[in-house]
Design an enzyme around this catalytic site. Structure first.
Site, mmCIF file in Angstrom:
data_model
loop_
_atom_site.group_PDB
_atom_site.id
_atom_site.type_symbol
_atom_site.label_atom_id
_atom_site.label_comp_id
_atom_site.label_asym_id
_atom_site.label_seq_id
_atom_site.Cartn_x
_atom_site.Cartn_y
_atom_site.Cartn_z
ATOM 1 N N VAL A 104 -2.310 -7.885 -1.830
ATOM 2 C CA VAL A 104 -1.819 -8.570 -0.620
ATOM 3 C C VAL A 104 -2.693 -9.753 -0.196
ATOM 4 C CG1 VAL A 104 -0.588 -6.561 0.291
ATOM 5 C CG2 VAL A 104 -2.972 -6.945 0.970
ATOM 6 N N TYR A 139 -14.067 -2.487 10.884
ATOM 7 C CA TYR A 139 -12.704 -1.973 10.675
ATOM 8 C C TYR A 139 -11.937 -1.960 12.003
ATOM 9 C CZ TYR A 139 -8.923 1.390 9.823
ATOM 10 O OH TYR A 139 -7.688 2.014 9.740
ATOM 11 N N GLY A 172 0.824 -1.204 0.000
ATOM 12 C CA GLY A 172 0.000 0.000 0.000
ATOM 13 C C GLY A 172 0.855 1.250 0.000
ATOM 14 N N ILE A 201 -0.244 7.009 3.850
ATOM 15 C CA ILE A 201 0.724 6.726 4.915
ATOM 16 C C ILE A 201 1.856 5.839 4.386
ATOM 17 C CG2 ILE A 201 0.997 5.527 7.124
ATOM 18 C CD1 ILE A 201 -1.851 6.442 7.862
HETATM 19 N N1 LIG Z 1 -5.693 7.459 7.414
HETATM 20 C C1 LIG Z 1 -5.958 7.164 8.677
HETATM 21 O O1 LIG Z 1 -6.626 7.925 9.412
HETATM 22 C C2 LIG Z 1 -5.408 5.924 9.274
HETATM 23 C C3 LIG Z 1 -5.007 4.849 8.483
HETATM 24 N N2 LIG Z 1 -4.532 3.704 9.089
HETATM 25 C C4 LIG Z 1 -4.098 2.560 8.298
HETATM 26 O O2 LIG Z 1 -2.994 2.965 7.518
HETATM 27 C C5 LIG Z 1 -2.906 2.151 6.341
HETATM 28 C C6 LIG Z 1 -2.759 3.043 5.131
HETATM 29 O O3 LIG Z 1 -3.931 3.802 4.966
HETATM 30 P P1 LIG Z 1 -3.996 5.239 4.288
HETATM 31 O O4 LIG Z 1 -2.674 5.631 3.795
HETATM 32 O O5 LIG Z 1 -4.708 6.110 5.205
HETATM 33 O O6 LIG Z 1 -4.992 4.905 3.067
HETATM 34 P P2 LIG Z 1 -4.860 5.068 1.493
HETATM 35 O O7 LIG Z 1 -6.182 4.652 0.953
HETATM 36 O O8 LIG Z 1 -4.335 6.401 1.141
HETATM 37 O O9 LIG Z 1 -3.739 4.004 1.104
HETATM 38 C C7 LIG Z 1 -3.960 2.626 1.140
HETATM 39 C C8 LIG Z 1 -3.110 1.963 0.075
HETATM 40 O O10 LIG Z 1 -3.312 0.553 0.185
HETATM 41 C C9 LIG Z 1 -3.455 0.038 -1.131
HETATM 42 N N3 LIG Z 1 -4.198 -1.209 -1.100
HETATM 43 C C10 LIG Z 1 -5.495 -1.390 -0.766
HETATM 44 N N4 LIG Z 1 -5.836 -2.674 -0.898
HETATM 45 C C11 LIG Z 1 -4.720 -3.324 -1.315
HETATM 46 C C12 LIG Z 1 -4.440 -4.671 -1.642
HETATM 47 N N5 LIG Z 1 -5.376 -5.623 -1.576
HETATM 48 N N6 LIG Z 1 -3.182 -4.996 -2.017
HETATM 49 C C13 LIG Z 1 -2.236 -4.045 -2.129
HETATM 50 N N7 LIG Z 1 -2.442 -2.760 -1.835
HETATM 51 C C14 LIG Z 1 -3.677 -2.397 -1.452
HETATM 52 C C15 LIG Z 1 -4.189 1.137 -1.885
HETATM 53 O O11 LIG Z 1 -4.091 0.957 -3.293
HETATM 54 C C16 LIG Z 1 -3.508 2.379 -1.358
HETATM 55 O O12 LIG Z 1 -2.362 2.709 -2.093
HETATM 56 C C17 LIG Z 1 -4.186 1.308 6.348
HETATM 57 O O13 LIG Z 1 -3.880 0.022 6.844
HETATM 58 C C18 LIG Z 1 -5.105 2.047 7.294
HETATM 59 O O14 LIG Z 1 -6.046 1.191 7.872
HETATM 60 C C19 LIG Z 1 -4.408 3.610 10.444
HETATM 61 C C20 LIG Z 1 -4.790 4.635 11.250
HETATM 62 C C21 LIG Z 1 -5.302 5.865 10.732
HETATM 63 C C1 LIG Z 2 -17.219 8.725 9.576
HETATM 64 C C2 LIG Z 2 -16.188 8.353 8.553
HETATM 65 C C3 LIG Z 2 -15.004 7.697 9.163
HETATM 66 C C4 LIG Z 2 -13.919 7.598 8.181
HETATM 67 C C5 LIG Z 2 -12.603 7.327 8.836
HETATM 68 C C6 LIG Z 2 -11.733 6.599 7.900
HETATM 69 C C7 LIG Z 2 -10.639 5.952 8.253
HETATM 70 C C8 LIG Z 2 -10.080 5.975 9.563
HETATM 71 C C9 LIG Z 2 -9.109 5.094 9.872
HETATM 72 C C10 LIG Z 2 -8.542 5.039 11.191
HETATM 73 O O1 LIG Z 2 -7.787 4.114 11.457
HETATM 74 C C11 LIG Z 2 -8.917 6.103 12.174
HETATM 75 C C12 LIG Z 2 -7.965 6.236 13.300
HETATM 76 C C13 LIG Z 2 -8.244 6.878 14.415
HETATM 77 C C14 LIG Z 2 -9.571 7.432 14.878
HETATM 78 C C15 LIG Z 2 -9.793 7.000 16.296
HETATM 79 C C16 LIG Z 2 -10.862 7.179 17.033
HETATM 80 C C17 LIG Z 2 -12.068 7.915 16.646
HETATM 81 C C18 LIG Z 2 -13.008 8.133 17.821
HETATM 82 C C19 LIG Z 2 -14.046 9.152 17.473
HETATM 83 C C20 LIG Z 2 -15.031 9.407 18.555
HETATM 84 O O2 LIG Z 2 -14.737 9.162 19.723
HETATM 85 O O3 LIG Z 2 -16.102 9.898 18.211
#
Ligand SMILES: NC(=O)C1=CN([C@@H]2O[C@H](COP(=O)(O)OP(=O)(O)OC[C@H]3O[C@@H](n4cnc5c(N)ncnc54)[C@H](O)[C@@H]3O)[C@@H](O)[C@H]2O)C=CC1
Ligand SMILES: CCCCC/C=C\C=C\C(=O)C/C=C\C/C=C\CCCC(=O)O
Length: 222
Positions: A65, A153, A13, A18
């Protein structure tokens, strides 16, 4: 791994968000990095952009993945290109709580992390002739903080955290030289937020209000 300049990493990803940030930081320390992602055009563009500053050090490998064969192919290609692998960041993940999307999310967030971790042991463990290494699994603050709009999630991330902590216990590290850790990031401004909005358990104003309040109280990291 304390000296990241010696790292040879595969970041899943890593095409955007991130994951891309991990890729950029690793490259900046001198590491060699493969990006495993299923978004072909975004991944290729990211590689092209980063290769300008880091020629020969960044490689894009199209890979889903949840497909063990493709994922293992990406690990092998990383080794073939850079000579070894000592860091895997299992970062690929999605949010989709919809009726026809949640199972895909479970497969990516859980199966993808388990497959990536097992491949890490297969190719890096001293028991298999490897040199040891590190596996970093990306969970979420929602491991610890239940969040009503995205319950499935949150549970996938609690899985990732506990799975990683259990593999991180001495029994595994001492025999393999492979360290497993989880990181639990807070809300971060990436494409996942917009994509999540389409598949919430309940699409109601209260949830949006809760998110707005949360973001106001906890400034989003860039
Ligand atoms: N953005 C947020 O608030 C937070 C994100 N995370 C986690 O961080 C990680 C990255 O997320 P973000 O960068 O926010 O999202 P994003 O959507 O910007 O990036 C996710 C990436 O994963 C790739 N991906 C999705 N499914 C896939 C698969 N089957 N095989 C290979 N690649 C795949 C997508 O193509 C994309 O490039 C995730 O695991 C997410 O759950 C954790 C905490 C907070
Ligand atoms: C309502 C739309 C939600 C979309 C959020 C998308 C992805 C978020 C991924 C995360 O992993 C979020 C990480 C941290 C948030 C943690 C807690 C939220 C608690 C909110 C509350 O207390 O109301």
């Amino acid at each position: 791994m304390s000296d990241l300049s010696q790292a040879v990493a595969l970041v899943t990803g890593g095409a955007q968000g991130i994951g891309r940030t991990f890729v950029e930081h690793l490259l900046a320390t001198g590491a060699k990095v493969a990006i495993g992602d299923l978004m072909n055009s975004v991944g290729a563009k990211t590689q092209q952009e980063l290769a300008v500053k880091y020629p020969g050090k960044v490689l894009f490998l199209p890979c889903d993945v949840t497909n063990s064969t493709e994922f293992e192919g990406a690990v092998k290609s990383t080794i073939q290109k850079f000579g070894t692998i000592n860091l895997i960041i299992n970062n690929a993940g999605i949010v989709n709580e919809s009726e026809n999307g949640w199972q895909k999310m479970v497969r990516i967030n859980i199966d993808g992390t388990v497959i990536g971790t097992k491949l890490g042991f297969k190719y890096m463990s001293k028991e298999n002739g490897g040199n040891g290494g590190t596996i970093v699994n990306i969970a979420s603050l929602t491991t610890f903080v239940p969040w009503d709009p995205i319950p499935t999630y949150c549970a996938t991330k609690a899985f990732v955290n506990q799975f990683s902590r259990s593999y991180g216990r001495p029994l595994h590290y001492e025999s393999t030289g492979v360290k497993v850790i989880a990181i639990n990031p807070g809300l971060t401004d990436t494409a996942i937020i917009e994509s999540a909005a389409q598949g919430l358990v309940k699409d109601c104003d209260k949830i949006r209000e809760s998110l707005t309040n949360f973001i106001e109280a906890h400034p989003i990291q860039k």
